[in-house]
Motif scaffolding. Structure first.
Motif, PDB file in Angstrom:
ATOM      1  N   ASP A  85     -86.769  56.497 -25.620  1.00 39.12           N
ATOM      2  CA  ASP A  85     -87.410  57.191 -26.398  1.00 39.12           C
ATOM      3  C   ASP A  85     -87.907  55.890 -26.820  1.00 39.12           C
ATOM      4  O   ASP A  85     -87.862  54.960 -26.045  1.00 39.12           O
ATOM      5  CB  ASP A  85     -87.020  57.879 -27.384  1.00 39.12           C
ATOM      6  N   ARG A  86     -89.367  56.118 -27.725  1.00 38.35           N
ATOM      7  CA  ARG A  86     -89.435  54.572 -28.249  1.00 38.35           C
ATOM      8  C   ARG A  86     -89.145  54.248 -28.896  1.00 38.35           C
ATOM      9  O   ARG A  86     -89.322  52.546 -28.151  1.00 38.35           O
ATOM     10  CB  ARG A  86     -90.406  55.595 -30.100  1.00 38.35           C
ATOM     11  N   ASP A  87     -88.113  53.655 -29.420  1.00 38.28           N
ATOM     12  CA  ASP A  87     -87.312  52.539 -30.219  1.00 38.28           C
ATOM     13  C   ASP A  87     -86.577  52.434 -28.822  1.00 38.28           C
ATOM     14  O   ASP A  87     -85.859  50.768 -28.830  1.00 38.28           O
ATOM     15  CB  ASP A  87     -86.052  53.446 -30.871  1.00 38.28           C
ATOM     16  N   MET A  88     -85.609  53.059 -28.147  1.00 39.01           N
ATOM     17  CA  MET A  88     -85.116  52.141 -27.177  1.00 39.01           C
ATOM     18  C   MET A  88     -86.460  51.280 -25.705  1.00 39.01           C
ATOM     19  O   MET A  88     -85.655  50.345 -25.407  1.00 39.01           O
ATOM     20  CB  MET A  88     -84.514  53.331 -25.762  1.00 39.01           C
ATOM     21  N   ILE A  89     -87.093  52.108 -25.949  1.00 42.05           N
ATOM     22  CA  ILE A  89     -88.431  51.336 -25.471  1.00 42.05           C
ATOM     23  C   ILE A  89     -88.525  50.139 -26.074  1.00 42.05           C
ATOM     24  O   ILE A  89     -88.319  48.775 -25.051  1.00 42.05           O
ATOM     25  CB  ILE A  89     -89.470  51.778 -24.652  1.00 42.05           C
ATOM     26  N   ARG A  90     -88.804  49.774 -27.202  1.00 33.35           N
ATOM     27  CA  ARG A  90     -89.171  48.736 -27.817  1.00 33.35           C
ATOM     28  C   ARG A  90     -87.834  47.436 -27.552  1.00 33.35           C
ATOM     29  O   ARG A  90     -87.836  46.213 -27.294  1.00 33.35           O
ATOM     30  CB  ARG A  90     -89.306  48.848 -29.113  1.00 33.35           C
ATOM     31  N   ARG A  91     -86.724  48.282 -27.024  1.00 34.83           N
ATOM     32  CA  ARG A  91     -85.520  47.538 -27.410  1.00 34.83           C
ATOM     33  C   ARG A  91     -85.372  46.787 -26.084  1.00 34.83           C
ATOM     34  O   ARG A  91     -84.938  45.489 -25.630  1.00 34.83           O
ATOM     35  CB  ARG A  91     -83.965  48.097 -27.499  1.00 34.83           C
ATOM     36  N   GLY A  92     -85.406  47.661 -25.035  1.00 36.98           N
ATOM     37  CA  GLY A  92     -85.223  47.998 -23.120  1.00 36.98           C
ATOM     38  C   GLY A  92     -86.309  46.564 -23.290  1.00 36.98           C
ATOM     39  O   GLY A  92     -86.174  45.380 -22.901  1.00 36.98           O
ATOM     40  N   ARG A  93     -87.817  46.268 -24.083  1.00 36.05           N
ATOM     41  CA  ARG A  93     -88.714  45.258 -23.458  1.00 36.05           C
ATOM     42  C   ARG A  93     -88.250  44.236 -24.512  1.00 36.05           C
ATOM     43  O   ARG A  93     -88.297  43.543 -24.175  1.00 36.05           O
ATOM     44  CB  ARG A  93     -90.194  45.306 -24.460  1.00 36.05           C
ATOM     45  N   GLY A  94     -87.453  43.901 -25.119  1.00 34.80           N
ATOM     46  CA  GLY A  94     -86.543  42.894 -26.227  1.00 34.80           C
ATOM     47  C   GLY A  94     -85.898  41.905 -24.977  1.00 34.80           C
ATOM     48  O   GLY A  94     -85.659  41.348 -24.392  1.00 34.80           O
ATOM     49  N   TRP A  95     -85.135  43.021 -24.100  1.00 37.44           N
ATOM     50  CA  TRP A  95     -84.238  42.238 -23.017  1.00 37.44           C
ATOM     51  C   TRP A  95     -84.796  42.147 -22.131  1.00 37.44           C
ATOM     52  O   TRP A  95     -84.417  40.774 -21.656  1.00 37.44           O
ATOM     53  CB  TRP A  95     -82.584  44.306 -22.898  1.00 37.44           C
ATOM     54  N   ALA A  96     -86.118  42.911 -21.876  1.00 45.05           N
ATOM     55  CA  ALA A  96     -86.786  41.900 -21.085  1.00 45.05           C
ATOM     56  C   ALA A  96     -87.181  40.750 -21.016  1.00 45.05           C
ATOM     57  O   ALA A  96     -87.010  39.539 -19.997  1.00 45.05           O
ATOM     58  CB  ALA A  96     -88.067  43.004 -20.517  1.00 45.05           C
ATOM     59  N   LEU A  97     -87.745  40.438 -22.277  1.00 49.64           N
ATOM     60  CA  LEU A  97     -88.020  38.722 -22.957  1.00 49.64           C
ATOM     61  C   LEU A  97     -86.832  38.226 -22.848  1.00 49.64           C
ATOM     62  O   LEU A  97     -87.130  37.247 -22.179  1.00 49.64           O
ATOM     63  CB  LEU A  97     -88.632  38.937 -23.845  1.00 49.64           C
ATOM     64  N   TYR A  98     -85.523  38.305 -23.175  1.00 45.41           N
ATOM     65  CA  TYR A  98     -85.014  38.059 -23.475  1.00 45.41           C
ATOM     66  C   TYR A  98     -84.060  37.135 -21.800  1.00 45.41           C
ATOM     67  O   TYR A  98     -84.329  36.460 -21.693  1.00 45.41           O
ATOM     68  CB  TYR A  98     -83.500  38.889 -24.030  1.00 45.41           C
ATOM     69  N   SER A  99     -83.983  38.270 -20.689  1.00 50.03           N
ATOM     70  CA  SER A  99     -83.994  37.512 -19.692  1.00 50.03           C
ATOM     71  C   SER A  99     -84.236  36.510 -19.144  1.00 50.03           C
ATOM     72  O   SER A  99     -84.757  35.793 -18.368  1.00 50.03           O
ATOM     73  CB  SER A  99     -83.489  39.040 -18.925  1.00 50.03           C
ATOM     74  N   GLY A 100     -86.143  37.188 -19.491  1.00 50.05           N
ATOM     75  CA  GLY A 100     -86.692  35.911 -18.538  1.00 50.05           C
ATOM     76  C   GLY A 100     -87.163  34.387 -19.828  1.00 50.05           C
ATOM     77  O   GLY A 100     -86.979  34.155 -18.849  1.00 50.05           O
ATOM     78  N   VAL A 101     -87.051  34.949 -20.811  1.00 46.53           N
ATOM     79  CA  VAL A 101     -86.940  33.295 -21.970  1.00 46.53           C
ATOM     80  C   VAL A 101     -85.950  32.343 -21.422  1.00 46.53           C
ATOM     81  O   VAL A 101     -85.403  30.792 -20.640  1.00 46.53           O
ATOM     82  CB  VAL A 101     -87.466  33.074 -23.524  1.00 46.53           C
ATOM     83  N   VAL A 102     -84.446  33.333 -21.513  1.00 43.38           N
ATOM     84  CA  VAL A 102     -83.023  32.825 -21.037  1.00 43.38           C
ATOM     85  C   VAL A 102     -83.393  31.859 -20.151  1.00 43.38           C
ATOM     86  O   VAL A 102     -82.652  30.761 -19.606  1.00 43.38           O
ATOM     87  CB  VAL A 102     -82.149  33.540 -20.940  1.00 43.38           C
ATOM     88  N   ALA A 103     -83.309  33.253 -18.642  1.00 43.52           N
ATOM     89  CA  ALA A 103     -83.704  32.714 -17.269  1.00 43.52           C
ATOM     90  C   ALA A 103     -84.385  31.097 -17.571  1.00 43.52           C
ATOM     91  O   ALA A 103     -83.751  29.758 -16.334  1.00 43.52           O
ATOM     92  CB  ALA A 103     -84.208  32.979 -16.549  1.00 43.52           C
ATOM     93  N   LEU A 104     -86.042  30.898 -18.235  1.00 37.63           N
ATOM     94  CA  LEU A 104     -86.566  29.875 -17.358  1.00 37.63           C
ATOM     95  C   LEU A 104     -86.099  28.799 -18.453  1.00 37.63           C
ATOM     96  O   LEU A 104     -86.157  27.697 -18.210  1.00 37.63           O
ATOM     97  CB  LEU A 104     -88.152  30.200 -18.104  1.00 37.63           C
ATOM     98  N   ALA A 105     -85.351  28.676 -19.499  1.00 39.48           N
ATOM     99  CA  ALA A 105     -85.116  27.673 -20.301  1.00 39.48           C
ATOM    100  C   ALA A 105     -84.168  27.131 -19.401  1.00 39.48           C
ATOM    101  O   ALA A 105     -83.664  26.097 -19.823  1.00 39.48           O
ATOM    102  CB  ALA A 105     -84.960  28.104 -21.904  1.00 39.48           C
TER     103      ALA A 105
END
Length: 287
Positions: free
Chosen positions: A243-263
């Motif tokens: 649902d919409r809220d799950m997608i917003r949290r999922g996009r947050g997880w995608a952002l987290y995975s990207g910035v943590v790995a690159l940093a």
């Protein structure tokens, strides 16, 4: 770890398979050495103590994952520490195919639908007694508030190369989404291209369940941005029942995975850096 040492461990610890050929596998993971054993088995040997917890988690809980729409690993034996090697190690049944990191599926829409259905079926499995998301599984599936400080710090670390305001705004939106309030559900925790197997152009299996736990299943929506785009992204999210809220949290997880790995890795792990950059570009483009 060397091929000869891996063979010695099998010969000493698994006499039923002694003498079978052992050959190394090219792998981009950071937790285990991987070897092919005979024609139908694979060895996983932890590179460091922290990976032992993940290996034991697979040994304990993979047998509980039954009836899923894609193939999952089948543990066959657990090897004991040896004077020449200090950690337990595992033998699993070989799963044919190539990872999607090596050979993308020929039909992205079909792969998206299959993976979304898998994520949905996984979270609906009975979870009584299963491990709860937390530090032991690298926090995959915890409330986003738990990783807020880490995420913001990593966004700041990338400010010279990535748009600080845009990433911060997307993270704020994920944090503003209502947190998961239901019972903790099963999640894989790392549905990356390197952990997805394809055969004859089709998605056929999911591997590497070391980060599996019970928690917020939104973490398993990361492939919507790390793997898929356009209609395939929509198909994945629909098949996953997000649902919409799950997608917003999922996009947050995608952002987290990207910035943590690159940093953390920078350019020291080219494969992960490339995947992480692509994920952040997709997240920014989906804003």
């Amino acid at each position: 770890m060397s091929t000869s040492l891996a063979k010695e461990l099998v010969d000493r610890g698994m006499p039923e398979w002694a003498g079978q050929p052992v050959r190394p596998l090219a792998a981009t993971g950071t937790d285990n050495w991987m070897f092919r054993l005979g024609s139908d088995k694979i060895l996983r040997l932890p590179r460091r103590p922290s990976a032992v917890t993940l290996l034991r988690r697979e040994w304990d809980w993979l047998p509980a994952l039954r009836g899923l729409p894609l193939a999952v690993p089948e543990p066959l034996a657990l090897g004991e520490p040896d004077p020449a090697y200090p950690h337990p190690w595992m033998v699993l049944k070989w799963q044919p195919g190539e990872t999607l990191a090596t050979r993308p599926p020929t039909n992205a829409l079909a792969a998206a639908d299959s993976l979304g259905a898998f994520a949905r079926a996984l979270r609906n499995l009975p979870g009584t007694g299963g491990p709860i998301a937390g530090s032991a599984n690298h926090n995959r599936g915890v409330p986003l508030a738990t990783i807020d400080g880490t995420t913001r710090r990593c966004i700041g670390d990338l400010a010279r190369s990535w748009p600080l305001a845009d990433l911060s705004g997307l993270w704020a939106d994920a944090m503003a989404a209502p947190p998961w309030s239901g019972a903790p559900l099963w999640l894989h925790g790392d549905l990356s291209a390197g952990n997805l197997l394809g055969n004859a152009g089709r998605l056929t299996g999911v591997i590497d369940f070391g980060l599996m736990a019970r928690g917020d299943p939104a973490v398993d929506l990361i492939p919507a941005w790390s793997l898929f785009e356009g209609a395939a992204r929509d198909a994945f999210l629909q098949a996953a029942g997000a649902d919409r809220d799950m997608i917003r949290r999922g996009r947050g997880w995608a952002l987290y995975s990207g910035v943590v790995a690159l940093a953390y890795y920078g350019e020291n792990h080219p494969t992960l850096s490339r995947i992480s950059a692509r994920t952040l570009e997709a997240v920014l483009g989906d804003a």
